[in-house]
Design an enzyme around this catalytic site. Structure first.
Site, PDB file in Angstrom:
ATOM      1  N   ARG A   1       0.755  -1.119   0.043  1.00  0.00           N
ATOM      2  CA  ARG A   1       0.103  -0.085  -0.151  1.00  0.00           C
ATOM      3  C   ARG A   1       1.012   1.346  -0.133  1.00  0.00           C
ATOM      4  NH1 ARG A   1      -3.425  -1.190   5.104  1.00  0.00           N
ATOM      5  NH2 ARG A   1      -4.249   1.102   4.697  1.00  0.00           N
TER       6      ARG A   1
ATOM      7  N   SER B   1       0.677   4.018   1.769  1.00  0.00           N
ATOM      8  CA  SER B   1       0.236   4.940   2.975  1.00  0.00           C
ATOM      9  C   SER B   1       1.951   5.205   3.495  1.00  0.00           C
ATOM     10  CB  SER B   1      -0.356   4.354   3.880  1.00  0.00           C
ATOM     11  OG  SER B   1       0.098   3.396   4.470  1.00  0.00           O
TER      12      SER B   1
ATOM     13  N   LYS C   1      -3.166  -8.146  11.009  1.00  0.00           N
ATOM     14  CA  LYS C   1      -4.754  -7.659  11.515  1.00  0.00           C
ATOM     15  C   LYS C   1      -5.513  -7.203  10.235  1.00  0.00           C
ATOM     16  CE  LYS C   1      -3.775  -2.903  12.403  1.00  0.00           C
ATOM     17  NZ  LYS C   1      -4.568  -2.425  11.281  1.00  0.00           N
ATOM     18  N   ASP C   2      -4.906  -6.908   9.217  1.00  0.00           N
ATOM     19  CA  ASP C   2      -5.711  -6.120   8.016  1.00  0.00           C
ATOM     20  C   ASP C   2      -5.950  -7.744   6.953  1.00  0.00           C
ATOM     21  OD1 ASP C   2      -5.811  -3.738   8.890  1.00  0.00           O
ATOM     22  OD2 ASP C   2      -4.056  -3.256   7.880  1.00  0.00           O
TER      23      ASP C   2
ATOM     24  N   THR D   1     -12.361   7.329  16.474  1.00  0.00           N
ATOM     25  CA  THR D   1     -11.981   5.766  16.022  1.00  0.00           C
ATOM     26  C   THR D   1     -13.173   5.138  15.372  1.00  0.00           C
ATOM     27  OG1 THR D   1     -11.172   3.476  16.917  1.00  0.00           O
ATOM     28  CG2 THR D   1     -12.705   4.634  18.150  1.00  0.00           C
TER      29      THR D   1
ATOM     30  N   SER E   1     -12.902   1.702  15.059  1.00  0.00           N
ATOM     31  CA  SER E   1     -13.012   0.463  15.160  1.00  0.00           C
ATOM     32  C   SER E   1     -14.041   0.023  16.134  1.00  0.00           C
ATOM     33  CB  SER E   1     -11.472   0.277  16.003  1.00  0.00           C
ATOM     34  OG  SER E   1     -11.414  -1.150  16.787  1.00  0.00           O
TER      35      SER E   1
ATOM     36  N   ARG F   1     -14.091  -2.807  17.437  1.00  0.00           N
ATOM     37  CA  ARG F   1     -13.300  -3.452  18.841  1.00  0.00           C
ATOM     38  C   ARG F   1     -12.958  -2.394  20.057  1.00  0.00           C
ATOM     39  NH1 ARG F   1      -8.079  -2.980  20.126  1.00  0.00           N
ATOM     40  NH2 ARG F   1      -7.685  -1.906  18.283  1.00  0.00           N
ATOM     41  N   ARG F   2     -12.608  -1.123  19.509  1.00  0.00           N
ATOM     42  CA  ARG F   2     -12.418  -0.298  20.404  1.00  0.00           C
ATOM     43  C   ARG F   2     -13.571   0.294  20.863  1.00  0.00           C
ATOM     44  NH1 ARG F   2      -7.901   2.086  16.356  1.00  0.00           N
ATOM     45  NH2 ARG F   2      -5.849   1.175  17.329  1.00  0.00           N
TER      46      ARG F   2
ATOM     47  N   ARG G   1     -11.657   7.441  10.163  1.00  0.00           N
ATOM     48  CA  ARG G   1     -10.717   6.386   9.255  1.00  0.00           C
ATOM     49  C   ARG G   1      -9.682   7.059   8.603  1.00  0.00           C
ATOM     50  NH1 ARG G   1     -12.649   3.350   5.362  1.00  0.00           N
ATOM     51  NH2 ARG G   1     -10.556   2.551   5.480  1.00  0.00           N
ATOM     52  N   GLY G   2      -8.879   6.426   7.800  1.00  0.00           N
ATOM     53  CA  GLY G   2      -7.927   7.051   7.208  1.00  0.00           C
ATOM     54  C   GLY G   2      -6.390   6.736   7.956  1.00  0.00           C
ATOM     55  N   ASN G   3      -5.331   6.919   7.263  1.00  0.00           N
ATOM     56  CA  ASN G   3      -4.076   6.349   7.814  1.00  0.00           C
ATOM     57  C   ASN G   3      -3.523   7.193   9.069  1.00  0.00           C
ATOM     58  OD1 ASN G   3      -2.682   8.710   7.130  1.00  0.00           O
ATOM     59  ND2 ASN G   3      -2.365   7.895   5.035  1.00  0.00           N
TER      60      ASN G   3
ATOM     61  N   ARG H   1      -5.339  10.979  10.430  1.00  0.00           N
ATOM     62  CA  ARG H   1      -6.347  10.901  11.598  1.00  0.00           C
ATOM     63  C   ARG H   1      -5.377  12.035  12.488  1.00  0.00           C
ATOM     64  NH1 ARG H   1      -7.861   4.623  13.144  1.00  0.00           N
ATOM     65  NH2 ARG H   1      -7.516   4.105  11.210  1.00  0.00           N
TER      66      ARG H   1
ATOM     67  N   CYS I   1     -15.783  -7.978   9.446  1.00  0.00           N
ATOM     68  CA  CYS I   1     -14.998  -6.453   9.806  1.00  0.00           C
ATOM     69  C   CYS I   1     -15.820  -5.805  10.832  1.00  0.00           C
ATOM     70  CB  CYS I   1     -14.715  -5.878   8.628  1.00  0.00           C
ATOM     71  SG  CYS I   1     -16.029  -4.847   7.982  1.00  0.00           S
TER      72      CYS I   1
END
Length: 311
Positions: free
Chosen positions: A12, A14, A83-84, A129, A131, A133-134, A151-153, A157, A244
């Site tokens: 990627r 990024s 994780k991705d 966030t 996520s 999960r978070r 979102r975004g790298n 953020r 996801c």
């Protein structure tokens, strides 16, 4: 062992992904002095799309274009954050993981411009966030805080935080380390406070399975304990068939004596229900441990929770 003269690494585009490739290049050069590497950058659907990931294929949105470049022969080696990489389906046919690099920090970090810790944040603080999960874990432990989608790298953020789109961020420690921005961390959260995602802090190298020369060349970068942890975690996620939008978290750990354990949780999105399992491998191989922990959570009702979440 003969090493290919040139190894084309697809990634990627990024800053984080390119930093990860730089680490692989350094380790390859140390292992095989004189080897040449070339970066083949691609823009993935996940990087272009800033909406809900479930609308574009979920986690596969970050890997599809990378896989395509590998399979088309445009590149030889892919570097992935484990994780991705979706675990509910196999790797694309014709590809294999050749090595899992030594694991980085699995923890999450709070980034608060005023330097506050998570427990010091006042009611109504907006945490950036996206996520699930978070969000689920914060809803359970810090219900007075508000999560706002972001979102975004990591660099993007941090820019949004500076622009006032949120009051604080939750980001992976390993990601901030990779882009050289640990200076912004105000609190590092223990795995007990914020259970990490499956595959946290692990970089994997993916090759075409018929490229045995390259597989041999890069397998020396692999870290045996990380390989065991990643295998247990990915099998766990595979058996659960999480998507996801599933708040699933967990981590395997090889202790000082070489014993492997896996601790994992499944949450409802509002954090009100949390299913826990923790087992030691003992004589079990890592994949069997992952299966066993998944089955323990399925017995507690994980299937109903996961299937009850839209995706």
């Amino acid at each position: 062992m003969s090493v290919p003269e040139l190894i084309r690494v697809v990634s990627r585009d990024s800053p984080m992904a390119l930093a990860q490739v730089a680490r692989v290049q350094r380790e390859l050069t140390a292992l095989h002095p004189g080897v040449r590497t070339e970066v083949v950058p691609v823009r993935t659907t996940g990087d272009k799309w800033l909406g809900d990931l479930s609308e574009v294929e979920g986690k596969g949105a970050f890997t599809k274009e990378v896989d395509a470049a590998l399979l088309a022969g445009e590149a030889d080696l892919a570097v992935h954050c484990v994780k991705d990489v979706p675990a509910d389906r196999p790797l694309p046919a014709g590809t294999v993981f050749a090595a899992f690099l030594a694991r980085d920090d699995i923890r999450d970090a709070l980034v608060h411009p005023g330097g506050l810790t998570l427990n010091e944040l006042p009611a109504g603080t907006r945490i950036g966030t996206s996520s699930v999960r978070r969000v689920a874990q914060l809803a359970a432990t810090h219900p007075h805080l508000t999560c706002v989608p972001m979102r975004g790298n990591a660099n993007r953020r941090l820019a949004k935080l500076a622009a006032g789109d949120a009051d604080a961020l939750l980001l992976a420690v390993s990601g901030l380390e990779r882009i050289g921005r640990t200076d912004v961390i105000s609190d590092v959260l223990s795995p007990e406070t914020m259970m990490p995602p499956i595959g946290a802090g692990i970089l994997a190298l993916q090759c075409r399975e018929d490229d045995t020369r390259l597989i041999d060349a890069v397998s020396g970068l692999g870290h045996p304990d990380t390989h065991r942890e990643a295998t247990a975690e990915r099998m766990f996620l595979h058996v659960l068939q999480g998507h996801c939008n599933s708040p699933i978290a967990g981590y395997a750990r090889v202790d000082g004596g070489g014993e492997l354990s896996l601790r994992a949780c499944v949450f409802t999105p509002d954090g009100k229900t949390r299913l826990n399992a923790h087992e030691w491998a003992g004589r079990l191989d890592p994949a069997t441990l992952g299966t066993s922990v998944a089955v323990a959570l399925l017995r507690q009702g994980a299937r109903e929770i996961i299937d009850g979440i839209a995706h």
